[in-house]
Design a protein around this motif. Sequence first.
Motif, short mmCIF file in Angstrom:
data_model
loop_
_atom_site.label_atom_id
_atom_site.label_comp_id
_atom_site.label_asym_id
_atom_site.label_seq_id
_atom_site.Cartn_x
_atom_site.Cartn_y
_atom_site.Cartn_z
N VAL A 19 6.59 -4.83 3.47
CA VAL A 19 5.17 -4.92 3.78
C VAL A 19 4.34 -4.18 2.73
O VAL A 19 3.33 -4.69 2.23
CB VAL A 19 4.88 -4.35 5.19
N LEU A 20 4.78 -2.98 2.38
CA LEU A 20 4.05 -2.20 1.38
C LEU A 20 4.10 -2.86 0.01
O LEU A 20 3.09 -2.89 -0.70
CB LEU A 20 4.65 -0.78 1.31
N ALA A 22 4.44 -6.05 -0.62
CA ALA A 22 3.64 -7.28 -0.60
C ALA A 22 2.16 -7.00 -0.77
O ALA A 22 1.41 -7.88 -1.21
CB ALA A 22 3.88 -8.03 0.71
N ARG A 23 1.73 -5.80 -0.44
CA ARG A 23 0.30 -5.45 -0.55
C ARG A 23 -0.09 -4.99 -1.95
O ARG A 23 -1.27 -4.85 -2.25
CB ARG A 23 -0.04 -4.34 0.44
N ARG A 24 0.88 -4.77 -2.78
CA ARG A 24 0.60 -4.30 -4.14
C ARG A 24 0.29 -5.48 -5.05
O ARG A 24 0.84 -6.57 -4.89
CB ARG A 24 1.79 -3.52 -4.70
N THR A 203 7.75 -12.38 4.98
CA THR A 203 7.16 -11.67 3.84
C THR A 203 7.99 -11.83 2.58
O THR A 203 7.48 -12.21 1.52
CB THR A 203 7.01 -10.17 4.17
N GLN A 207 6.66 -14.06 -0.59
CA GLN A 207 6.37 -13.36 -1.84
C GLN A 207 7.25 -13.86 -2.97
O GLN A 207 6.79 -14.03 -4.10
CB GLN A 207 6.56 -11.85 -1.64
#
Length: 302
Positions: A19-20, A22-24, A203, A207
């Motif tokens: 999750v972290l 994927a947010r970058r 995710t 991605q």
Amino acid sequence: MTPVVLGALALLLAGPAPVLLARRAWPTRVPRAAIVLWQALALSAVLAALGAGLALGMDVLFRPQRGAVEIIVHSLVTALTCVVAVRLVWAWAKVAIRTRSRRRRHRALVDLLARPDRELARGDLTVPGIRILAEQTPFAYCLPGVRDSRVVVSSGALDQLDSDELAAVLTHELAHLRARHDLVLEAFIALREAFPRFVRSRTTLEQSRLLIEMLADDAARRRVGAPPVARALVTLAATSAPTGGLAAGGHGTLARVRRMAEPAGSHRLLAAATYLAAAALVVVPTVTIAIPWLNRLADLLP
């Protein structure tokens, strides 16, 4: 202690870490290295989960005093871990067989309906054995294979795309075929299907699919430049690939077009750091946790 550490690592790599990541935004600058990082993340999570189960199941061997209940519980955990491992292998085989079967049927249908050209040339780019479907909706996709791959385009795409845009699309599809990006996606699909629905996450798969498309976009940009690639992506935005195929349009179009507006750079330091992180995800837990535990187990066994 080993089962606890491996279990915590598996939960971390399977839950918060994807999750972290994927947010970058930085992985899109180095899509090839980022794909390797996602592969390492998934592999490490699986190995940690399997290692935790096996360590917990076999930890009873390390204790001189073993009760019947403890032996039964640990044996059941070991058996369950083996079942999970078999399920992973079965999921991979099932996805591979199913995908190739669908691809084979679709390839036969395309060969039946499409107009085959011996080759399609755009500038210095030549695509042999291309298939052209009489359809005004613009689309283009490829069907990967060892010897019988296909690049399929519609007559609408040939009419609506200019020479550079069409060259960008064809280069994109050829990049998929040459690098066998379909095999990367198969691994992630199999990993996702191996787990029950209530713990599945899209995710990692989503991605990885986006990064693969960006990697093919980069191949097209190197040939014709960013503007034709962006225009072609917009033209093909409403279309998607059939099951088993890979298409230039449809997936993450907005993010990919925005990326084309950014200057292309090598980002060598970022790529090197990403590769190093991927290697560390696999090597560090193995060296610091798994190998000492295996050595201890080997000392106890006759």
